[in-house]
Design a protein around this motif. Structure first.
Motif, PDB file in Angstrom:
ATOM      1  N   THR A 111     -37.935   3.294  11.367  1.00 31.17           N
ATOM      2  CA  THR A 111     -37.119   3.434   9.417  1.00 31.17           C
ATOM      3  C   THR A 111     -36.729   4.528  10.432  1.00 31.17           C
ATOM      4  O   THR A 111     -37.247   4.874  10.943  1.00 31.17           O
ATOM      5  CB  THR A 111     -38.381   3.875   8.619  1.00 31.17           C
ATOM      6  OG1 THR A 111     -39.092   4.968   8.774  1.00 31.17           O
ATOM      7  CG2 THR A 111     -38.529   2.644   7.001  1.00 31.17           C
ATOM      8  N   HIS A 113     -34.316   8.756  10.173  1.00 31.82           N
ATOM      9  CA  HIS A 113     -33.909   9.614   9.005  1.00 31.82           C
ATOM     10  C   HIS A 113     -33.022   9.180   8.155  1.00 31.82           C
ATOM     11  O   HIS A 113     -32.198   8.512   9.454  1.00 31.82           O
ATOM     12  CB  HIS A 113     -34.247  10.828   9.992  1.00 31.82           C
ATOM     13  CG  HIS A 113     -35.540  10.739  11.064  1.00 31.82           C
ATOM     14  ND1 HIS A 113     -35.462  11.293  11.503  1.00 31.82           N
ATOM     15  CD2 HIS A 113     -36.668  10.060  10.746  1.00 31.82           C
ATOM     16  CE1 HIS A 113     -37.054  11.640  12.229  1.00 31.82           C
ATOM     17  NE2 HIS A 113     -37.603  10.955  10.959  1.00 31.82           N
ATOM     18  N   GLU A 114     -32.787  10.173   7.467  1.00 31.92           N
ATOM     19  CA  GLU A 114     -31.562  10.346   7.111  1.00 31.92           C
ATOM     20  C   GLU A 114     -30.472  10.470   8.008  1.00 31.92           C
ATOM     21  O   GLU A 114     -30.755  11.300   8.308  1.00 31.92           O
ATOM     22  CB  GLU A 114     -31.863  11.298   5.818  1.00 31.92           C
ATOM     23  CG  GLU A 114     -30.552  11.431   4.524  1.00 31.92           C
ATOM     24  CD  GLU A 114     -31.103  12.353   3.686  1.00 31.92           C
ATOM     25  OE1 GLU A 114     -30.878  13.649   3.961  1.00 31.92           O
ATOM     26  OE2 GLU A 114     -30.187  12.073   2.451  1.00 31.92           O
ATOM     27  N   GLY A 115     -29.189   9.275   7.445  1.00 31.49           N
ATOM     28  CA  GLY A 115     -27.694   9.964   8.316  1.00 31.49           C
ATOM     29  C   GLY A 115     -27.994   9.335   9.570  1.00 31.49           C
ATOM     30  O   GLY A 115     -27.115   9.363  10.094  1.00 31.49           O
ATOM     31  N   CYS A 139     -31.770   4.164  16.309  1.00 28.46           N
ATOM     32  CA  CYS A 139     -31.455   5.218  15.429  1.00 28.46           C
ATOM     33  C   CYS A 139     -30.102   5.392  15.725  1.00 28.46           C
ATOM     34  O   CYS A 139     -29.572   6.988  16.879  1.00 28.46           O
ATOM     35  CB  CYS A 139     -32.773   5.983  14.490  1.00 28.46           C
ATOM     36  SG  CYS A 139     -33.768   4.756  13.838  1.00 28.46           S
ATOM     37  N   SER A 191     -21.179  13.119   5.042  1.00 25.28           N
ATOM     38  CA  SER A 191     -22.474  12.449   5.011  1.00 25.28           C
ATOM     39  C   SER A 191     -23.389  11.154   4.936  1.00 25.28           C
ATOM     40  O   SER A 191     -22.510  10.237   5.625  1.00 25.28           O
ATOM     41  CB  SER A 191     -22.398  12.343   2.699  1.00 25.28           C
ATOM     42  OG  SER A 191     -20.797  11.561   3.211  1.00 25.28           O
ATOM     43  N   THR A 192     -24.408  10.919   4.590  1.00 27.72           N
ATOM     44  CA  THR A 192     -25.201   9.945   4.814  1.00 27.72           C
ATOM     45  C   THR A 192     -24.141   8.255   4.810  1.00 27.72           C
ATOM     46  O   THR A 192     -24.788   7.600   5.295  1.00 27.72           O
ATOM     47  CB  THR A 192     -26.345   9.987   4.051  1.00 27.72           C
ATOM     48  OG1 THR A 192     -25.498   9.889   2.613  1.00 27.72           O
ATOM     49  CG2 THR A 192     -27.107  10.565   4.303  1.00 27.72           C
ATOM     50  N   ASN A 193     -23.255   7.995   3.771  1.00 25.85           N
ATOM     51  CA  ASN A 193     -22.079   7.044   3.501  1.00 25.85           C
ATOM     52  C   ASN A 193     -21.925   7.106   4.836  1.00 25.85           C
ATOM     53  O   ASN A 193     -20.652   5.933   4.739  1.00 25.85           O
ATOM     54  CB  ASN A 193     -22.366   7.194   2.087  1.00 25.85           C
ATOM     55  CG  ASN A 193     -21.093   7.730   2.341  1.00 25.85           C
ATOM     56  OD1 ASN A 193     -20.800   8.806   2.720  1.00 25.85           O
ATOM     57  ND2 ASN A 193     -20.789   8.030   0.356  1.00 25.85           N
TER      58      ASN A 193
END
Ligand SMILES: *[C@@H]1O[C@H](CO)[C@@H](O)[C@H](O)[C@H]1NC(C)=O
Ligand SMILES: *[C@@H]1O[C@H](CO)[C@@H](O)[C@H](O)[C@H]1NC(C)=O
Length: 350
Positions: A111, A113-115, A139, A191-193
């Motif tokens: 997995t 990390h965020e972002g 990643c 942001s993450t999106n």
């Protein structure tokens, strides 16, 4: 003739009865990791079978042959098979991996990390040949375009922008060109999106001309529209007390902050008696002018009839209203003139 025929029948039946003899071996126990060549339901004493390790397992040295013994049991095999091992995985930058083992059939879950976005397989499996099913994933950070800039405003980045890519987490602070006012989020970031956060707007803020207050006044009679953060001060007429802020401010919303209120004074509504005010006692007719201000506290005297003593009871002026405590009994004119030392405020206090 007849007996020989029946004997033949018995012999025929015997041929078809199921095998129950103890002197034969069944299928040898193999476990998950071993196999043998060919397949027989039963083996006779003396039969030999060669065991091997299944795909994905490495055999140890040692005899692989087992023999069916006269007692109908297999000899023990010394063959052990161990699952093949895959290479130890390298740590994933900007991500995590989860695994229990790294042998044949083991699984690694990856997995990010965020972002960060996972590029490649999120799950890999250790195959029979000791190789992972896929190369480890990577990643990579989420990338945003340039930020949206409000009309008549700008953004000041937290750090100098190097290159043309803006990655997740990069941000800045918006500013509006004066006298415009920033409405919305002052901070912006990728942001993450992959989108920037909602930008603010730069607006001209005006508050309508300020209005007066009842029983009071504006210190400067400035009846024009006011801009953001401009202020107006208020005061109260004589005998009125200001309740609330002295000053109001034109807010971002185009509204004024809360205005103060002028609260009225009170008359002490008794004709005969003594009061206690600001630590001093007064005969009411000597209390001139008969007026206390909003929020002032005054005491009147009540009689405790059982104990024949007087006691002071407080009451507060609230915006022009002063309730006289119910226990207060106004003396008649004669009592007041002649027997005043029997009145509650003249006799011993509690
Ligand atoms: C990998 O993910 C699967 C599906 O979510 C889960 O069932 C399994 O337990 C995970 N394996 C490990 C080693 O965490
Ligand atoms: C990103 O912004 C675009 C344009 O406003 C919008 O169409 C899209 O739905 C947004 N994406 C996400 C994941 O919110």
């Amino acid at each position: 003739m007849a007996p020989s025929l029946s004997l033949l029948l018995i012999c025929l039946l015997a041929l078809y009865t199921p095998v129950t003899s103890k002197n034969e071996c069944g299928r040898p126990p193999l476990g998950d990791d071993k196999e043998l060549e060919g397949f027989q339901r039963v083996y006779s004493p003396g039969d030999e079978v060669v065991l091997s390790c299944k795909r994905g397992y490495t055999p140890s040295s040692g005899s692989r042959t087992i023999i069916c013994t006269a007692s109908g049991e297999w000899t023990k095999s010394r063959l052990t098979c161990s699952a093949k091992s895959c290479s130890f995985p390298e740590a994933l930058d900007y991500g995590d991996m989860e695994f229990v083992d790294i042998v044949y059939r083991s699984i690694i879950n990856y997995t990010c990390h965020e972002g960060y976005i996972l590029q490649g397989a999120s799950t890999i499996e250790c195959l029979y040949d000791g190789q992972w099913s896929d190369p480890p994933p990577k990643c990579t950070p989420v990338i945003c375009g340039l930020p949206p800039i409000p009309k008549y405003g700008k953004i000041v980045y937290d750090r100098t922008l190097t290159g043309n890519t803006i990655v997740f987490g990069f941000g800045g602070t918006y500013e509006c060109f004066p006298p415009l006012v920033l409405i919305g989020n002052e901070r912006g970031s990728c942001s993450t999106n992959g989108n920037w956060t909602e930008p603010p707007e730069c607006k001209l803020v005006t508050c309508s001309a300020p209005t007066g207050i009842k029983n009071g006044y504006m210190t400067i009679n400035d009846k024009r529209e006011h801009g953001f953060k401009e202020t107006v001060k208020y005061g109260c007429n004589v005998d009125y007390v200001l309740d609330g802020p002295v000053e109001i401010e034109c807010l971002k919303t185009g509204d004024w902050s809360m205005k103060p209120v002028c609260r009225g004074s009170c008359k002490i509504g008794i004709k005969r008696g003594r009061i206690l005010f600001n630590g001093k006692t007064f005969w009411i007719e000597g209390f001139e002018p008969n007026k206390i201000l909003h929020a002032d506290i005054v005491f009147v005297f009540c009689m405790n009839k059982e104990n024949k003593c007087g006691y002071a009871v407080s009451t507060q002026c609230i915006d022009g209203k002063l309730n006289i405590p119910a226990c207060f009994e106004e003396p008649s004119g004669i009592t007041y003139q002649l027997k005043y030392n029997f009145l509650p405020f003249e006799i011993a206090q509690w």
